[in-house]
Design an enzyme around this catalytic site. Sequence first.
Site, PDB file in Angstrom:
ATOM      1  N   GLU A 103      -2.970   7.315   7.603  1.00  0.00           N
ATOM      2  CA  GLU A 103      -3.726   8.213   6.729  1.00  0.00           C
ATOM      3  C   GLU A 103      -4.949   8.780   7.427  1.00  0.00           C
ATOM      4  O   GLU A 103      -5.395   8.277   8.464  1.00  0.00           O
ATOM      5  CB  GLU A 103      -4.095   7.521   5.411  1.00  0.00           C
ATOM      6  CG  GLU A 103      -5.031   6.355   5.549  1.00  0.00           C
ATOM      7  CD  GLU A 103      -5.300   5.665   4.218  1.00  0.00           C
ATOM      8  OE1 GLU A 103      -4.389   5.557   3.373  1.00  0.00           O
ATOM      9  OE2 GLU A 103      -6.441   5.222   4.029  1.00  0.00           O
ATOM     10  N   HIS A 149     -15.524  -4.607   6.219  1.00  0.00           N
ATOM     11  CA  HIS A 149     -14.747  -4.371   4.997  1.00  0.00           C
ATOM     12  C   HIS A 149     -14.988  -5.410   3.911  1.00  0.00           C
ATOM     13  O   HIS A 149     -14.230  -5.517   2.950  1.00  0.00           O
ATOM     14  CB  HIS A 149     -13.249  -4.265   5.304  1.00  0.00           C
ATOM     15  CG  HIS A 149     -12.952  -3.296   6.410  1.00  0.00           C
ATOM     16  ND1 HIS A 149     -13.305  -1.966   6.320  1.00  0.00           N
ATOM     17  CD2 HIS A 149     -12.372  -3.466   7.617  1.00  0.00           C
ATOM     18  CE1 HIS A 149     -12.947  -1.364   7.452  1.00  0.00           C
ATOM     19  NE2 HIS A 149     -12.394  -2.246   8.257  1.00  0.00           N
ATOM     20  N   LYS A 160       0.809  -1.221   0.000  1.00  0.00           N
ATOM     21  CA  LYS A 160       0.000   0.000   0.000  1.00  0.00           C
ATOM     22  C   LYS A 160       0.846   1.278   0.000  1.00  0.00           C
ATOM     23  O   LYS A 160       0.486   2.270  -0.625  1.00  0.00           O
ATOM     24  CB  LYS A 160      -0.927   0.023   1.211  1.00  0.00           C
ATOM     25  CG  LYS A 160      -2.050  -1.006   1.169  1.00  0.00           C
ATOM     26  CD  LYS A 160      -2.963  -0.829   2.369  1.00  0.00           C
ATOM     27  CE  LYS A 160      -3.786  -2.060   2.684  1.00  0.00           C
ATOM     28  NZ  LYS A 160      -4.745  -2.453   1.660  1.00  0.00           N
ATOM     29  N   ARG A 196      -6.533  -7.883 -10.698  1.00  0.00           N
ATOM     30  CA  ARG A 196      -7.195  -9.133 -11.082  1.00  0.00           C
ATOM     31  C   ARG A 196      -8.645  -8.835 -11.432  1.00  0.00           C
ATOM     32  O   ARG A 196      -9.099  -7.709 -11.307  1.00  0.00           O
ATOM     33  CB  ARG A 196      -7.175 -10.095  -9.890  1.00  0.00           C
ATOM     34  CG  ARG A 196      -7.803  -9.427  -8.651  1.00  0.00           C
ATOM     35  CD  ARG A 196      -8.037 -10.375  -7.524  1.00  0.00           C
ATOM     36  NE  ARG A 196      -8.194  -9.688  -6.259  1.00  0.00           N
ATOM     37  CZ  ARG A 196      -9.327  -9.177  -5.786  1.00  0.00           C
ATOM     38  NH1 ARG A 196     -10.431  -9.260  -6.509  1.00  0.00           N
ATOM     39  NH2 ARG A 196      -9.376  -8.565  -4.622  1.00  0.00           N
TER      40      ARG A 196
HETATM   41  P1  ADP Z   1     -13.299  -8.177  -3.931  1.00  0.00           P
HETATM   42  O1  ADP Z   1     -13.257  -6.694  -3.865  1.00  0.00           O
HETATM   43  O2  ADP Z   1     -13.246  -8.717  -5.314  1.00  0.00           O
HETATM   44  O3  ADP Z   1     -14.370  -8.775  -3.097  1.00  0.00           O
HETATM   45  P2  ADP Z   1     -11.530  -9.251  -1.961  1.00  0.00           P
HETATM   46  O4  ADP Z   1     -10.212  -8.644  -1.582  1.00  0.00           O
HETATM   47  O5  ADP Z   1     -12.620  -9.211  -0.965  1.00  0.00           O
HETATM   48  O6  ADP Z   1     -11.934  -8.574  -3.311  1.00  0.00           O
HETATM   49  O7  ADP Z   1     -11.237 -10.769  -2.344  1.00  0.00           O
HETATM   50  C1  ADP Z   1     -11.846 -11.449  -3.417  1.00  0.00           C
HETATM   51  C2  ADP Z   1     -11.999 -12.886  -3.082  1.00  0.00           C
HETATM   52  O8  ADP Z   1     -10.745 -13.474  -2.865  1.00  0.00           O
HETATM   53  C3  ADP Z   1     -12.845 -13.120  -1.859  1.00  0.00           C
HETATM   54  O9  ADP Z   1     -13.733 -14.198  -2.115  1.00  0.00           O
HETATM   55  C4  ADP Z   1     -11.843 -13.481  -0.782  1.00  0.00           C
HETATM   56  O10 ADP Z   1     -12.410 -14.426   0.108  1.00  0.00           O
HETATM   57  C5  ADP Z   1     -10.725 -14.071  -1.585  1.00  0.00           C
HETATM   58  N1  ADP Z   1      -9.418 -13.738  -1.031  1.00  0.00           N
HETATM   59  C6  ADP Z   1      -8.927 -12.528  -0.720  1.00  0.00           C
HETATM   60  N2  ADP Z   1      -7.672 -12.608  -0.261  1.00  0.00           N
HETATM   61  C7  ADP Z   1      -7.362 -13.924  -0.282  1.00  0.00           C
HETATM   62  C8  ADP Z   1      -6.180 -14.685   0.059  1.00  0.00           C
HETATM   63  N3  ADP Z   1      -5.080 -14.115   0.538  1.00  0.00           N
HETATM   64  N4  ADP Z   1      -6.221 -16.023  -0.107  1.00  0.00           N
HETATM   65  C9  ADP Z   1      -7.327 -16.630  -0.573  1.00  0.00           C
HETATM   66  N5  ADP Z   1      -8.440 -15.978  -0.919  1.00  0.00           N
HETATM   67  C10 ADP Z   1      -8.479 -14.650  -0.781  1.00  0.00           C
HETATM   68  P1  ADP Z   2      -7.796  -3.940   2.370  1.00  0.00           P
HETATM   69  O1  ADP Z   2      -6.531  -4.147   1.636  1.00  0.00           O
HETATM   70  O2  ADP Z   2      -7.797  -4.634   3.687  1.00  0.00           O
HETATM   71  O3  ADP Z   2      -8.977  -4.203   1.495  1.00  0.00           O
HETATM   72  P2  ADP Z   2      -8.320  -1.085   2.014  1.00  0.00           P
HETATM   73  O4  ADP Z   2      -7.278  -0.063   2.120  1.00  0.00           O
HETATM   74  O5  ADP Z   2      -8.784  -1.448   0.646  1.00  0.00           O
HETATM   75  O6  ADP Z   2      -7.808  -2.385   2.770  1.00  0.00           O
HETATM   76  O7  ADP Z   2      -9.567  -0.652   2.902  1.00  0.00           O
HETATM   77  C1  ADP Z   2     -10.648  -1.518   3.167  1.00  0.00           C
HETATM   78  C2  ADP Z   2     -11.883  -0.728   3.606  1.00  0.00           C
HETATM   79  O8  ADP Z   2     -11.588   0.063   4.760  1.00  0.00           O
HETATM   80  C3  ADP Z   2     -12.416   0.253   2.591  1.00  0.00           C
HETATM   81  O9  ADP Z   2     -13.285  -0.356   1.648  1.00  0.00           O
HETATM   82  C4  ADP Z   2     -13.108   1.276   3.462  1.00  0.00           C
HETATM   83  O10 ADP Z   2     -14.387   0.788   3.830  1.00  0.00           O
HETATM   84  C5  ADP Z   2     -12.245   1.316   4.709  1.00  0.00           C
HETATM   85  N1  ADP Z   2     -11.212   2.395   4.630  1.00  0.00           N
HETATM   86  C6  ADP Z   2      -9.989   2.301   4.083  1.00  0.00           C
HETATM   87  N2  ADP Z   2      -9.310   3.461   4.157  1.00  0.00           N
HETATM   88  C7  ADP Z   2     -10.120   4.332   4.793  1.00  0.00           C
HETATM   89  C8  ADP Z   2      -9.991   5.708   5.212  1.00  0.00           C
HETATM   90  N3  ADP Z   2      -8.890   6.416   4.982  1.00  0.00           N
HETATM   91  N4  ADP Z   2     -11.034   6.288   5.844  1.00  0.00           N
HETATM   92  C9  ADP Z   2     -12.150   5.582   6.103  1.00  0.00           C
HETATM   93  N5  ADP Z   2     -12.329   4.305   5.755  1.00  0.00           N
HETATM   94  C10 ADP Z   2     -11.336   3.656   5.109  1.00  0.00           C
END
Ligand code: ADP
Ligand code: ADP
Length: 667
Positions: free
Chosen positions: A200, A235, A116, A297
Amino acid sequence: MFKKILIANRGEIACRIIKTARRMGITTVAVFSDADRNALHVEMADEAVRIGAALVAESYLKGDRLIEAALASGADAIHPGYGFLSENPDFVEAVEAAGLTFIGPSVQAIRAMGLKDAAKTLMEKAKVPVVPGYHGEAQELVVLAGKANEIGFPVLIKARAGGGGKGMRLVHDAKDFAEALSAAKREGKASFGDDRVLVEKFIPSPRHIEIQVFGDDHGNAIHLFERDCSLQRRHQKVIEEAPAPGMHEEMRQAMGEAAVKAAKAIGYSGAGTIEFIVDGTDGLQPNRFYFMEMNTRLQVEHPVTEMITGLDLVEWQLRVAAGEVLPLKQEDVSIDGWAFEARVYAEDSQKGFLPATGTLSHLRFPEQFVRVDSGVREGDTITPFYDPMIAKLVVHGPDRATALGRMEAALAQTEIVGVTTNIAFLEALCRQADFARGDVDTGLIDRNLEQLNTRELTPDLFIAVAAIASLKPGRFSGSQDPFDTLGIWSHWAAPKRVVHLASGEDFHELAVTRLSRTQWSVTAYRDVGSTLAPVFMELLSSANDVMRVDINGTLLNIRYLRDRQTLTLICQGKAYAFALPDISTADMEAEDMGDRIVAPMPGVIKQINVKVGQSVSRDMPLAIMEAMKMEMTLAAPRDGVIAEVLVAEGDQVTDGDLLLSLEPVEE
Ligand code: ADP
Ligand code: ADP
Ligand code: MG
């Protein structure tokens, strides 16, 4: 184009990819773990290769086995789907080293977006707006705490290697910063082997709006508009939609351009998603969206983009990976209507969304106005090994209200028995007022959790029908149909059975009485808290698991599905689930054949035919009662002598009242 591809995934996404490959004339190779030997994706593929034991670490995460399987089956390329190894740069390197094509972006692009902090630095350079914060090298407490003060509380500490909401800590006050920092570092280290963090600004009640991007190996990149994924729980996305409610051309153009800039900055090829966090407190404003991360992806929710653009994103992935130029230019893509996706999960929303397991003893999806992406069939089992997603329901309509109405209908018409699902929760969400208005943010679900988990009470009518349907065929005679069983049920008297049912938190002990060939009554039996008012109905027929009943002149077709311990009724698009506790009904049967004659329902005693001391024989009519505007005869349950007559003609009685008794039989 590829001749044969291996799909390094399972479940709905593997099935989804196979469908497009088949349409394009590409042969497919599935992979499976021991738990998935009979899975739908294995059945659908042209070939399938076993890759290991049920645990993902022993199978779907074994890169070397996947590559071996691809080589052995003569595949040209590997599609990773989402999750598993889809964003693992080491796997991509190994795939390419083996001479295979990875259907996805380059190793460099995945690495650039993998962390990140680095991704944010890169995006800042490319002039893509990022959340105000610090994502530099320094990791000392004094530096980070100082940065947090500069940014202004509340702040979010994020593990730079984080994912799935892990390694994140919200800090409201400077005094809590040190402790939250060590917690985020510990979690980052434990989950991702990396304790570096970034800090952040926390945006209160933000919206999650992401842009689908596509690039090719010829330097082209375009976007396919936005998806709003603000409906989240911990999330995790719950319902997604496209376009985003309240989106306007200026904002869309700004976000689309930023996303394309981000993709071009890393020479992106294939399907990707740029996730933005949007401060929507004053509507959508082009200076209030910030880059959060890029998913390199295909996304779970990609179907909503397909529905509004009419494109097949998997086809595009295959074309781009095979070296073709992007099929369309930015000006050639446009939005048609509105789409929603709901993720149907095996989970118990009433019990903290605990994942559920079990066998899908009955599984029906509606056929009209809905696209169903699923990896399971009726009879399949949801195991603890994998993500408990049962299906994605995807709907489209000319406008948001129509599409949302179709989603609600699709959910109502989905019939799942054997596993607890989140369908009722999703239906409640579709009816939630803010969501219906398009007023969404990431806190919507948490704020309304109680309301979303409130279930309507099951109407008495369905409790009564369930009581009748719960009577097992053949229990009273050899017949297979409980309702046509002759023997005791055809008796001209009023034979009765006691049934135990649980509906949610409510437990019912009910008396089911067959008043005539077609007429039945169901009343609360003993006073155990059941509040059921007496129900009288005519059961017109029961065939193929559908009961046709007449209740006060209203005809209903009710489907009933029995499972060992559960009974589900489905009527007019609603399902009612009952548990059948394993309580022996022996005492009631004994009673039936025993000493007491009890009023089966409330009514008036019309006639009494016997006196104390009189000998009676089995089935002899002892009394006549009028109830629910009909007469019913109460018969002697056995040969014997009348011991007591507790009522007189004209008496008003209620169900369960003792009317007459017989002298006990001498042993
Ligand atoms: P999306 O925004 O497409 O939902 P996610 O980050 O939630 O993206 O992950 C997509 C899918 O991949 C979900 O079904 C989650 O359970 C699976 N997933 C995410 N990270 C992992 C991981 N490290 N290993 C296996 N499955 C994962
Ligand atoms: P991950 O890799 O675990 O998916 P993200 O950075 O994509 O982490 O953040 C996951 C979720 O956390 C976001 O979809 C949002 O709901 C919340 N989030 C992330 N960053 C912020 C922020 N700066 N302020 C408020 N909510 C946040
Ligand atoms: Mg994310």
